[in-house]
Design an enzyme around this catalytic site. Structure first.
Site, short mmCIF file in Angstrom:
data_model
loop_
_atom_site.label_atom_id
_atom_site.label_comp_id
_atom_site.label_asym_id
_atom_site.label_seq_id
_atom_site.Cartn_x
_atom_site.Cartn_y
_atom_site.Cartn_z
N ARG A 176 1.03 -1.31 -0.07
CA ARG A 176 -0.10 0.15 -0.04
C ARG A 176 0.93 1.14 -0.01
O ARG A 176 1.91 1.30 0.51
CB ARG A 176 -0.82 -0.02 1.20
CG ARG A 176 -1.85 -1.16 1.36
CD ARG A 176 -2.78 -1.21 2.73
NE ARG A 176 -3.55 -2.27 2.75
CZ ARG A 176 -3.14 -3.60 3.32
NH1 ARG A 176 -1.92 -3.53 4.04
NH2 ARG A 176 -4.04 -4.21 3.48
N LYS A 202 -2.35 -2.34 7.95
CA LYS A 202 -3.49 -1.68 8.47
C LYS A 202 -3.47 -2.19 10.08
O LYS A 202 -3.05 -3.53 10.12
CB LYS A 202 -4.72 -2.29 7.71
CG LYS A 202 -5.02 -1.57 6.56
CD LYS A 202 -6.24 -1.91 5.77
CE LYS A 202 -6.46 -0.82 4.52
NZ LYS A 202 -7.90 -1.49 4.05
N HIS A 270 -2.58 2.64 -6.01
CA HIS A 270 -2.86 1.57 -5.73
C HIS A 270 -3.21 0.30 -6.26
O HIS A 270 -3.11 -0.74 -6.51
CB HIS A 270 -4.30 1.78 -4.68
CG HIS A 270 -4.66 0.68 -3.95
ND1 HIS A 270 -4.05 0.41 -2.53
CD2 HIS A 270 -5.65 -0.28 -3.94
CE1 HIS A 270 -4.66 -0.65 -2.08
NE2 HIS A 270 -5.72 -0.90 -2.75
N ARG A 273 -0.45 -2.07 -6.58
CA ARG A 273 -0.74 -3.35 -5.88
C ARG A 273 -1.53 -4.22 -6.24
O ARG A 273 -1.37 -5.43 -6.25
CB ARG A 273 -1.27 -2.83 -4.33
CG ARG A 273 -1.61 -3.87 -3.28
CD ARG A 273 -1.96 -3.00 -2.26
NE ARG A 273 -2.80 -3.76 -1.28
CZ ARG A 273 -2.34 -4.53 -0.30
NH1 ARG A 273 -0.87 -4.53 -0.39
NH2 ARG A 273 -3.03 -4.95 0.44
N HIS A 296 -3.56 -9.43 3.78
CA HIS A 296 -4.94 -9.50 3.98
C HIS A 296 -5.47 -10.30 5.11
O HIS A 296 -4.72 -11.47 5.31
CB HIS A 296 -5.61 -10.02 2.69
CG HIS A 296 -5.61 -9.09 1.61
ND1 HIS A 296 -5.80 -9.50 0.25
CD2 HIS A 296 -5.66 -7.81 1.27
CE1 HIS A 296 -6.08 -8.27 -0.74
NE2 HIS A 296 -5.69 -7.47 0.02
N TYR A 305 -9.17 -11.24 -6.74
CA TYR A 305 -8.30 -11.52 -7.94
C TYR A 305 -8.20 -12.65 -8.87
O TYR A 305 -7.70 -12.70 -10.00
CB TYR A 305 -6.61 -11.39 -7.41
CG TYR A 305 -6.47 -10.01 -6.85
CD1 TYR A 305 -6.18 -8.73 -7.45
CD2 TYR A 305 -6.29 -9.71 -5.15
CE1 TYR A 305 -5.89 -7.58 -6.99
CE2 TYR A 305 -6.07 -8.87 -4.58
CZ TYR A 305 -6.00 -7.76 -5.36
OH TYR A 305 -5.68 -6.44 -4.53
#
Length: 324
Positions: A176, A202, A270, A273, A296, A305
């Protein structure tokens, strides 16, 4: 039930809310920040959603919204608020986030013994259409990390080198933009001296990601020409005046390059990524491994994806099969 021990920050500004509700909303956000460790952007969005809801209820009821009044919410009140937001052309994803924030606040009030807001759980979340991320083609992604592509820009060469290094890092390691710009100089090994990075994602969660040697070389090229001091404990990527580099600068750089390279509007930092994940998957990368690389929390987040890769395969089929 004992109250959650939370330090008392400055009270929120919530027009239309009574003092008791303002106090609990302030404590709720402090709890999300310190205990749940939600990102500043999520906290900002939740605050905005709660402020809008309380302002609506204040007008809807023609009365200040106290804790007792909020706990007595009915499903029709929530539907009226959602309809009002829809009238402002707010999308389903934003409405879903607003409902999630209000439910979180309702659960907090219940834990604190302030009453149960049953109406919030009775409302069905709005449907949100699935939109697939749009990756950049391999050739375009590589050109974004080429400093020579910026040679015509009226900017200093060290800034070209910096931007190329950041772009290469986003695509080469799937970071990110906040993770890339949060790296300290001591976090980045010299070429030939290492091949991994420890990044903070995150929720302040750290993970190890691989980094390509040619990406480390681009970063070292930038460090060698950067006119500002880069101490080990400071950020490795700095702005024109030597302070921390703003994500907006990289976004603006990408906007300029889109035109020069003929890339679509979906080509954002982004998107690099997304490209990292999609290109790995298309070349046989395992979904679970890609999940770990991206940081994730859930495999279902990474599974989006597979949809992108299926689209690419069908396009190949339609354009290459003799009977298509």
């Amino acid at each position: 039930m004992a109250k959650t021990p939370i330090s008392a920050p400055a009270p929120l500004e919530l027009p239309g809310a009574a003092a008791d509700l303002v106090a609990e909303a302030t404590r709720w956000l402090a709890y999300l920040r310190s205990e749940r460790r939600l990102s500043p952007k999520t906290l900002e969005a939740y605050t905005r959603d709660l402020r809008q809801c309380l302002a609506f209820l204040n007008e809807h009821w023609d009365a200040q919204v106290s804790i007792k009044r909020f706990a007595a919410l009915e499903a029709g009140d929530i539907r009226a608020f959602m309809a009002c937001r829809r009238a402002d052309e707010i999308g389903g994803r934003s409405l879903m986030r607003a409902l999630a924030g209000l439910r979180s606040f309702g659960r907090f009030l219940e834990r604190e013994g302030k009453g149960k807001v049953g109406a919030l759980s009775a409302i069905r979340a709005p449907k949100v259409g699935k939109s697939l991320p749009k990756p950049i083609q391999i050739a375009g992604a590589k050109r974004l990390a080429d400093a020579s592509e910026r040679a015509g820009e009226n900017r200093e060469p060290w800034i070209w080198a910096r931007d190329a290094a950041v772009m290469a890092l986003l695509y080469g390691s799937g970071l990110r933009i906040s993770e890339a710009l949060g790296l300290k100089r001591r976090d980045v090994p010299l070429p030939g001296k290492g091949d991994t990075l420890i990044v903070t994602g995150k929720g302040n969660k750290t993970r190890m990601v691989p980094v390509l040697q040619n990406v480390l070389s681009l970063i070292q090229d930038y460090v060698a020409v950067c006119p500002h001091p880069l101490p080990p404990q400071g950020p490795i990527f700095v702005g024109a005046r030597g302070g921390p580099l703003s994500p907006r600068i990289i976004q603006l750089t990408m906007e300029r390059l889109r035109g020069a390279l003929g890339l679509p509007d979906s080509a954002t930092p982004h998107a690099l990524r997304h490209s990292f994940a999609t290109h790995l998957l298309s070349r046989g990368g395992e979904l679970r491994a890609i999940q770990e690389l991206l940081g994730h929390a859930s495999l279902s987040t990474t599974q989006i994806y597979t949809g992108i890769d299926s689209e690419r395969l069908f396009e190949v089929y339609k354009t290459a099969h003799p009977r298509a």
